[in-house]
Design a protein around this motif. Structure first.
Motif, PDB file in Angstrom:
ATOM      1  N   THR A 106       0.848  -1.192   0.000  1.00 47.08           N
ATOM      2  CA  THR A 106       0.000   0.000   0.000  1.00 47.08           C
ATOM      3  C   THR A 106       0.884   1.244   0.000  1.00 47.08           C
ATOM      4  O   THR A 106       2.079   1.180   0.320  1.00 47.08           O
ATOM      5  CB  THR A 106      -0.902   0.043   1.250  1.00 47.08           C
ATOM      6  N   GLN A 135     -12.216 -10.221  -3.565  1.00 44.27           N
ATOM      7  CA  GLN A 135     -12.679  -8.877  -3.904  1.00 44.27           C
ATOM      8  C   GLN A 135     -12.471  -8.561  -5.386  1.00 44.27           C
ATOM      9  O   GLN A 135     -12.561  -7.411  -5.795  1.00 44.27           O
ATOM     10  CB  GLN A 135     -11.956  -7.837  -3.046  1.00 44.27           C
ATOM     11  N   ASN A 147     -10.077  -3.610  -3.183  1.00 43.30           N
ATOM     12  CA  ASN A 147      -9.216  -2.965  -2.195  1.00 43.30           C
ATOM     13  C   ASN A 147      -8.112  -2.124  -2.816  1.00 43.30           C
ATOM     14  O   ASN A 147      -7.545  -1.254  -2.160  1.00 43.30           O
ATOM     15  CB  ASN A 147      -8.563  -4.018  -1.296  1.00 43.30           C
TER      16      ASN A 147
END
Length: 168
Positions: A106, A135, A147
């Motif tokens: 991230t 997801q 995400n």
């Protein structure tokens, strides 16, 4: 560092017509990864100075407008030392070209590591976060799971927090 693939004239990985490199090596091992061969750091061919020179030459061709360079993997941020020279050269020698990078890390994880932050600072767009099979959404542009984020790197670094890329 090894390169798993190099795609010239790519229209899938970012805006406009681009050239894309796929680095070898990834320790994330996301379930459902679209490119598991690239997990192996020894997969592909060695990244050489002549290959780097070719990428710079390819980005500067004058018979068609190339928007920039996309860097995917594998995991580019596990190949910082191999990519740092390339991204510096793109910014110095390829006027008007942007750099997009995909990472399982991230934004917050990248900026917490000084060497990864240095690489990120030369990039313009970051697609961040591990691919999560549960997801997955095939309707998303430039990302595979809900995400993941498409971030404006300069704005994110300036504000010290993730800022979504505005394409409007």
């Amino acid at each position: 560092m090894n390169i798993a693939d190099y795609k010239k004239f790519d229209v899938i990985n970012g805006t406009g017509l681009r050239h894309s490199i796929f680095t070898s090596g990834c320790q994330h091992h996301c379930k459902g990864c679209f490119n598991p061969l690239t997990w192996n750091f020894n997969y592909g061919t060695p990244f050489t100075q002549s290959f780097e020179d070719q990428i710079i030459c390819d980005l500067n061709i004058d018979y068609v407008r190339i928007s920039g360079l996309s860097i995917l993997g594998g995991e580019p941020f596990q190949n910082v030392s191999g990519l740092l020279g390339l991204v510096k050269r793109v910014k110095n020698e390829c006027v008007g070209k942007d750099i997009w990078v995909w990472s399982g890390y991230t934004f917050e994880e990248i900026i917490a590591d000084e060497s990864r932050l240095e690489l990120l600072a030369y990039c313009d767009v970051l697609i961040d976060g591990k691919f999560i099979l549960e997801q997955r959404n095939l309707k998303l542009q430039w990302r595979g799971s809900e995400n993941q984020r498409v971030l404006d790197v300069k704005q994110s670094l300036s504000r010290g927090q993730a800022v979504w890329l505005d394409l409007s």
